[in-house]
Design an enzyme around this catalytic site. Structure first.
Site: not given
Ligand code: AGP
Length: 609
Positions: A27, A74, A482, A486, A489
């Protein structure tokens, strides 16, 4: 996006808190800290960087107590530093606090406190809370926190201890998740389920405005005015092992391989292909109301937004409902045309994404019917939307979302078929066909995953490229987006997803031998168009990696590399075509030595705007 853990009981709080923080590290992790009470004094330890730094400093200078709170951070206010790390204390070191969220009026509160002579040690918004608690504290910590929170605006999940009350933790929740774990002669608090599973399955999901006082054998939940509130105890069936890596190198790889089970778990009890039956009664929308839906808006962020883009094809093709998909962060600042028959669907793995939650609240205020598709039981969106449909992915720990995408696509597919059935826009024969297509997907993904290693061979060829382009059409255009997300990121390589039909309107100028193109060209009504796009790229010296169906031998001649996937109906194909793209990103990131599960600058749950 910070992680909070607290413990009060007969065991050593330090061990339990450190283990809990480890599970929450995804987190956020730019610093970590712990506060415990020993002989009616607060002992605080904080370290910048990952949790292991805190663990090492405690190992060098051991600590033992029966009550404590811990935090992984964070940063939102103030850089990553020891001073800004949590826990924070008041100037007399009587009260310690850990916080996840953002205090919106901290500047004016800080100014007032400084005028009263309070000295601040950090740049954080959090510190104002602990000074206020100390200011209001006489002899009752719960009341001091209640008074404090009547002055505070913003989002928070809080854990608070006071050296004069060595048997009590006070905690509070407002727009940032906090869960109480109920043990035998011990109790816990945590930001999410995975930190509690090793100790208990009985949990209370605090709701907004909840302020709780916890001892080893008692839990009192109140509001700001000290009114007692009753909260249901939920028994969580997630297996603790599910939250572990169980033999995989990274959570992300484990979760890619879990997708077959995720899809099965998500459709189990909801689809009966042989009978042509869909059962999603849990959404509790009456059939006549489903018939009245005039249009759908799907709102989400990141990967969840991409699953929404796929589902537009499903709602329009199956249920004939006009459907728009928008990034939640954009939707909030539009003037969308909504009415009481507009169905707003928010999609979110965490159920806590700030932009999506804000968009949900905007839609509710505009009188729309709202439905949330979430993975985390008890999350804000799950509780605030009028209707809820949970994906059954189990905890997704890797910051890069994979199995949650599969769970979302499965849920949206089922929902679209349910609507189609109730609006009679599909015949029973068609319904059976589409249900059977979904039913067969888990086995097909399992088949494909047996040759996952072959993707690593392709990754080795391209791991050092600096730019990638991903191309798709129709339901596989969002999969191109998507796949690019991937890669960027977790490997930090620039990658862009594009509608293949758009190539000639500009991006084709980018093509040269230094930019690999990933093209999704499985059998569909746009297959021939995709092949033309691949030929256009080839003719300009581009390097092509194509995702195609096993029966397609012709495509080999037009591509430099082909990744064959099992054939499915085009409407469920995204569940399959995304898997090689997830693996390609994963293997490239591993080859580059990136921190796959905790990529730089990212957090699993973005609970701030
Ligand atoms: C995707 O790999 C990321 N971790 C990020 O885009 C994520 O999908 C986005 O922050 C939305 O999160 P959520 O589905 O918990 O709302």
């Amino acid at each position: 996006m910070c992680g909070i853990v607290g413990y009060v009981g007969k065991r050593n709080a330090v061990d339990i808190i450190l283990k809990g923080l480890k599970k929450l590290e995804y987190r956020g992790y730019d610093s970590a800290g712990i506060a415990v009470i020993v002989d009616n004094e607060l002992q605080i330890r904080k370290n910048v960087g990952k949790l292991c730094n805190l663990r090492e400093s405690i190992a060098k200078n051991p600590l033992s107590a029966n009550i404590g709170i811990g935090h992984t951070r964070w940063a939102t206010h103030g850089k990553s530093s020891e001073e800004n790390a949590h826990p924070h204390t008041d100037s007399t070191k009587s009260v310690a606090i850990v916080h996840n969220g953002i205090i919106e009026n901290y500047i004016e509160l800080r100014a007032k406190l400084q005028k009263d002579g309070k000295e601040f040690k950090s740049e954080t918004d959090t510190e104002v809370i602990v000074h206020l608690i100390k200011k209001h504290y006489t002899d009752n910590l719960l009341h001091a926190v209640q008074k404090t929170l009547s002055e505070v605006k913003g989002s928070y999940s809080l854990g608070i201890i006071c050296k004069d009350k060595p048997s009590k933790i006070v905690c509070a929740r407002q727009d940032a998740p906090l869960i109480i774990g109920i043990g035998k002669g011990e109790n816990f608090i945590a930001s999410d389920i995975t930190a509690l599973l090793p100790y208990t399955r009985d949990m209370i999901f605090l709701e907004n405005d909840d302020i709780a006082e916890i001892t080893s054998d008692k839990i009192i939940i109140t509001d700001i005015n000290n009114n007692i509130k009753g909260r249901e105890v939920k028994n969580i069936q997630w297996d603790a092992i599910q939250a572990e890596k169980d033999g995989y190198k990274h959570f992300m790889l484990k979760e890619i391989f879990e997708q077959s089970r995720t899809i099965e778990d998500t459709f189990r009890g909801r689809i009966y292909p042989d009978e042509g039956r869909v059962c999603v009664e849990e959404i509790k929308i009456k059939e006549e109301d489903i018939k009245k839906i005039s249009n759908i808006y799907i709102l989400a962020c990141g990967t969840s937004y991409h699953s929404g883009l796929v589902s537009r094809f499903l709602f329009e093709n199956f249920a004939k409902i006009p459907t728009e998909v928008d990034m939640a962060s954009e939707f909030r600042y539009r003037e969308p045309i909504l009415n009481e028959n507009t169905l707003i669907i928010v999609v979110s793995q965490s159920g806590e994404t700030a932009d999506t939650l804000a968009a949900l609240r905007l839609a509710k205020n505009r009188g729309c019917r709202t439905l949330a598709i979430c993975n985390v039981v008890g999350s804000s969106m799950g509780r605030e939307a009028r209707h809820i449909l949970y994906t059954h992915c189990g905890p997704e720990i890797g910051v890069a979302s994979t199995k949650a995408f599969a769970g979302q696509l499965t849920t949206l597919y089922i929902l679209a078929l349910d609507f189609a059935h109730k609006r009679e826009t599909l015949t029973n024969k068609e319904l059976k066909k589409y249900l059977k297509e979904l039913w067969d997907v888990p086995a097909k993904i399992g088949e494909f995953l047996k040759k996952a290693e072959s993707i690593n061979d392709i990754a080795k060829v391209f791991a050092h490229q600096r730019d990638f382009l991903y191309l798709g059409r129709s339901v596989n255009y969002p999969v191109a987006l998507e796949g690019a997300l991937k890669l960027k990121e977790i490997s930090y390589i620039h990658a862009e997803g594009y509608a293949a039909g758009e190539m000639k309107h500009g991006p084709i100028a980018l093509i040269d031998e230094s930019m690999p193109i990933v093209a999704i060209a499985v059998e569909s009504k746009v297959y021939n168009k995709m092949v033309s796009n691949i030929e256009e790229v080839k003719a300009r010296g581009g390097t092509i990696i194509t995702v195609a169906n096993e029966s397609d031998k012709e495509i080999k001649r037009k591509s430099d590399h082909v990744i064959y996937v099992p054939k499915t109906d085009e409407f469920v194909s995204p569940l399959v075509t995304v898997v090689p793209l997830q693996l390609l990103a994963y293997y490239i990131a591993v080859l580059l030595g990136c921190d796959v599960d905790q990529p730089r600058n990212l957090a699993k749950s973005v609970t701030v705007e």
